[in-house]
Design a protein around this motif. Structure first.
Motif, PDB file in Angstrom:
ATOM      1  N   ALA A   1       2.215 -16.624  -4.042  1.00 33.40           N
ATOM      2  CA  ALA A   1       2.484 -15.928  -5.288  1.00 33.40           C
ATOM      3  C   ALA A   1       1.299 -15.105  -5.755  1.00 33.40           C
ATOM      4  N   GLY A   2       0.092 -15.469  -5.335  1.00 30.55           N
ATOM      5  CA  GLY A   2      -1.069 -14.734  -5.796  1.00 30.55           C
ATOM      6  C   GLY A   2      -1.531 -13.683  -4.822  1.00 30.55           C
ATOM      7  N   ALA A   3      -0.769 -13.439  -3.762  1.00 33.96           N
ATOM      8  CA  ALA A   3      -1.235 -12.525  -2.718  1.00 33.96           C
ATOM      9  C   ALA A   3      -0.415 -11.256  -2.648  1.00 33.96           C
ATOM     10  N   GLY A   4       0.277 -10.914  -3.722  1.00 38.90           N
ATOM     11  CA  GLY A   4       1.164  -9.756  -3.690  1.00 38.90           C
ATOM     12  C   GLY A   4       0.458  -8.470  -3.336  1.00 38.90           C
ATOM     13  N   ALA A   5      -0.796  -8.339  -3.719  1.00 40.40           N
ATOM     14  CA  ALA A   5      -1.511  -7.093  -3.466  1.00 40.40           C
ATOM     15  C   ALA A   5      -1.752  -6.861  -1.999  1.00 40.40           C
ATOM     16  N   GLY A   6      -1.666  -7.946  -1.202  1.00 40.45           N
ATOM     17  CA  GLY A   6      -1.943  -7.801   0.220  1.00 40.45           C
ATOM     18  C   GLY A   6      -0.733  -7.418   1.043  1.00 40.45           C
ATOM     19  N   ALA A   7       0.438  -7.352   0.434  1.00 41.25           N
ATOM     20  CA  ALA A   7       1.648  -7.050   1.189  1.00 41.25           C
ATOM     21  C   ALA A   7       1.532  -5.708   1.872  1.00 41.25           C
ATOM     22  N   GLY A   8       1.866  -5.697   3.165  1.00 36.72           N
ATOM     23  CA  GLY A   8       1.848  -4.463   3.918  1.00 36.72           C
ATOM     24  C   GLY A   8       0.470  -4.085   4.411  1.00 36.72           C
ATOM     25  N   ALA A   9      -0.556  -4.909   4.093  1.00 31.03           N
ATOM     26  CA  ALA A   9      -1.920  -4.584   4.482  1.00 31.03           C
ATOM     27  C   ALA A   9      -2.427  -5.489   5.587  1.00 31.03           C
ATOM     28  N   GLY A  10      -1.497  -6.176   6.259  1.00 38.09           N
ATOM     29  CA  GLY A  10      -1.893  -7.035   7.362  1.00 38.09           C
ATOM     30  C   GLY A  10      -2.246  -8.441   6.949  1.00 38.09           C
ATOM     31  N   VAL A  11      -2.113  -8.769   5.657  1.00 35.90           N
ATOM     32  CA  VAL A  11      -2.475 -10.100   5.203  1.00 35.90           C
ATOM     33  C   VAL A  11      -1.310 -10.818   4.534  1.00 35.90           C
ATOM     34  N   GLY A  12      -0.101 -10.304   4.688  1.00 33.70           N
ATOM     35  CA  GLY A  12       1.054 -10.952   4.092  1.00 33.70           C
ATOM     36  C   GLY A  12       1.107 -10.713   2.591  1.00 33.70           C
ATOM     37  N   GLY A  13       1.987 -11.420   1.905  1.00 30.39           N
ATOM     38  CA  GLY A  13       2.103 -11.290   0.462  1.00 30.39           C
ATOM     39  C   GLY A  13       3.542 -11.367   0.016  1.00 30.39           C
TER      40      GLY A  13
ATOM     41  N   PRO B   1       1.777 -12.461   7.569  1.00 34.64           N
ATOM     42  CA  PRO B   1       0.508 -11.797   7.873  1.00 34.64           C
ATOM     43  C   PRO B   1       0.508 -11.283   9.309  1.00 34.64           C
ATOM     44  N   ASP B   2      -0.106 -10.138   9.528  1.00 32.68           N
ATOM     45  CA  ASP B   2      -0.207  -9.559  10.867  1.00 32.68           C
ATOM     46  C   ASP B   2      -1.362 -10.228  11.608  1.00 32.68           C
ATOM     47  N   PRO B   3      -1.088 -11.015  12.655  1.00 31.95           N
ATOM     48  CA  PRO B   3      -2.167 -11.713  13.365  1.00 31.95           C
ATOM     49  C   PRO B   3      -3.170 -10.771  14.001  1.00 31.95           C
ATOM     50  N   ARG B   4      -2.763  -9.535  14.265  1.00 30.35           N
ATOM     51  CA  ARG B   4      -3.673  -8.567  14.883  1.00 30.35           C
ATOM     52  C   ARG B   4      -4.720  -8.050  13.898  1.00 30.35           C
ATOM     53  N   ALA B   5      -4.506  -8.332  12.590  1.00 25.18           N
ATOM     54  CA  ALA B   5      -5.451  -7.858  11.575  1.00 25.18           C
ATOM     55  C   ALA B   5      -6.633  -8.797  11.425  1.00 25.18           C
ATOM     56  N   GLY B   6      -6.563  -9.979  12.096  1.00 26.51           N
ATOM     57  CA  GLY B   6      -7.668 -10.921  12.048  1.00 26.51           C
ATOM     58  C   GLY B   6      -7.824 -11.591  10.699  1.00 26.51           C
ATOM     59  N   GLN B   7      -6.720 -11.664   9.931  1.00 21.27           N
ATOM     60  CA  GLN B   7      -6.783 -12.265   8.615  1.00 21.27           C
ATOM     61  C   GLN B   7      -6.252 -13.676   8.682  1.00 21.27           C
TER      62      GLN B   7
ATOM     63  N   HIS C   1      14.519 -12.893  12.038  1.00 17.28           N
ATOM     64  CA  HIS C   1      14.539 -12.867  13.501  1.00 17.28           C
ATOM     65  C   HIS C   1      13.474 -11.952  14.089  1.00 17.28           C
ATOM     66  N   ARG C   2      12.959 -10.998  13.299  1.00 21.34           N
ATOM     67  CA  ARG C   2      11.907 -10.107  13.789  1.00 21.34           C
ATOM     68  C   ARG C   2      10.502 -10.668  13.525  1.00 21.34           C
ATOM     69  N   LYS C   3      10.440 -11.786  12.825  1.00 23.63           N
ATOM     70  CA  LYS C   3       9.168 -12.450  12.480  1.00 23.63           C
ATOM     71  C   LYS C   3       8.248 -11.525  11.690  1.00 23.63           C
ATOM     72  N   GLY C   4       8.862 -10.769  10.770  1.00 30.88           N
ATOM     73  CA  GLY C   4       8.076  -9.899   9.906  1.00 30.88           C
ATOM     74  C   GLY C   4       8.081 -10.374   8.461  1.00 30.88           C
ATOM     75  N   ARG C   5       9.088 -11.187   8.114  1.00 29.49           N
ATOM     76  CA  ARG C   5       9.218 -11.700   6.759  1.00 29.49           C
ATOM     77  C   ARG C   5       9.694 -13.150   6.804  1.00 29.49           C
ATOM     78  N   PHE C   6       9.543 -13.821   5.659  1.00 31.17           N
ATOM     79  CA  PHE C   6      10.083 -15.171   5.566  1.00 31.17           C
ATOM     80  C   PHE C   6      10.428 -15.489   4.125  1.00 31.17           C
ATOM     81  N   VAL C   7      11.352 -16.416   3.948  1.00 31.95           N
ATOM     82  CA  VAL C   7      11.709 -16.922   2.627  1.00 31.95           C
ATOM     83  C   VAL C   7      10.896 -18.184   2.388  1.00 31.95           C
ATOM     84  N   ASP C   8      10.198 -18.220   1.264  1.00 29.40           N
ATOM     85  CA  ASP C   8       9.334 -19.348   0.919  1.00 29.40           C
ATOM     86  C   ASP C   8       9.890 -20.029  -0.323  1.00 29.40           C
TER      87      ASP C   8
END
Length: 211
Positions: free
Chosen positions: A148-160, A136-142, A112-119
């Protein structure tokens, strides 16, 4: 056409907005933002592809975003996308951003906060699995970044991927040495009467060749 989901909230200038409308008048299912009176405010998606699902739960009113499931770019896949609700300077459908990146069929549920999702997803070469991902944070311009291959980006504005909930790792699948299916596509020219009807309606460009 049909109702695609409610969209209560404010546009930032105090005028507010009405609802999301799904229409197939171009030959493809696409989304529009309409006022409370039903007047067109903005065409949100466009092109030779389909919006497959959205709802009021996919509206992020605080950030002015709409999420939806669709098959932009590949009719053999389904992904989560987002689009700004209000004018961004881009043409109709040009500011659609793909959120999920792993090839295959995705089914997503947003918190409901649009910060996470189940995939929940699978592919021709990938058994069924379920991940909890960061949006992903839309304000980060990413661009796209959750998969599954984007875990390193979690919390960095690019999802994961935040957590893998389930993965089908049945050893029998490897023992069987199953070969992935081969997908074949071919073009079919529209019938003359269909071409004439599309031309009369001003939709000849939208019709094109059907694959």
């Amino acid at each position: 056409g049909g109702a695609g989901g409610g969209a209560g909230g404010s546009s930032g200038d105090g005028s507010g907005y009405g609802f999301i409308w799904a229409s197939e008048r171009t030959g493809h299912c696409h989304l529009e933002l309409r006022s409370h009176e039903g007047e067109l405010v903005r065409v949100l998606t466009a092109g030779a592809w389909e919006v497959e699902a959205t709802s009021a739960a996919y509206v992020d009113g605080a950030r002015g975003l709409l999420y939806f499931m669709g098959n932009k770019g590949n009719a053999l896949e389904r992904h989560l996308y987002r689009v700004p609700l209000f004018a961004s300077g881009a043409g109709a459908g040009e500011d659609v951003v793909q959120v999920t990146v792993e090839p295959g069929m995705h089914e997503c549920w947003l918190d409901h906060r649009k910060g996470r999702f189940v995939d929940q997803w699978h592919a021709a070469t990938q058994p069924f699995r379920v991940n909890v991902c960061a949006l992903p944070d839309p304000r980060a311009g990413q661009g796209a970044g959750a998969g599954a291959g984007a875990g390193a980006g979690a919390g960095a504005g690019v999802g994961g991927v935040l957590r893998q909930v389930y993965a089908n790792q049945d050893p029998k699948l490897e023992e069987l040495q199953l070969q992935p299916p081969v997908f074949v596509s071919f073009s079919v020219a529209p019938a003359p009467q269909e071409r004439a009807a599309a031309k009369a309606a001003g939709l000849e460009e939208e019709l094109g060749d059907t694959t």
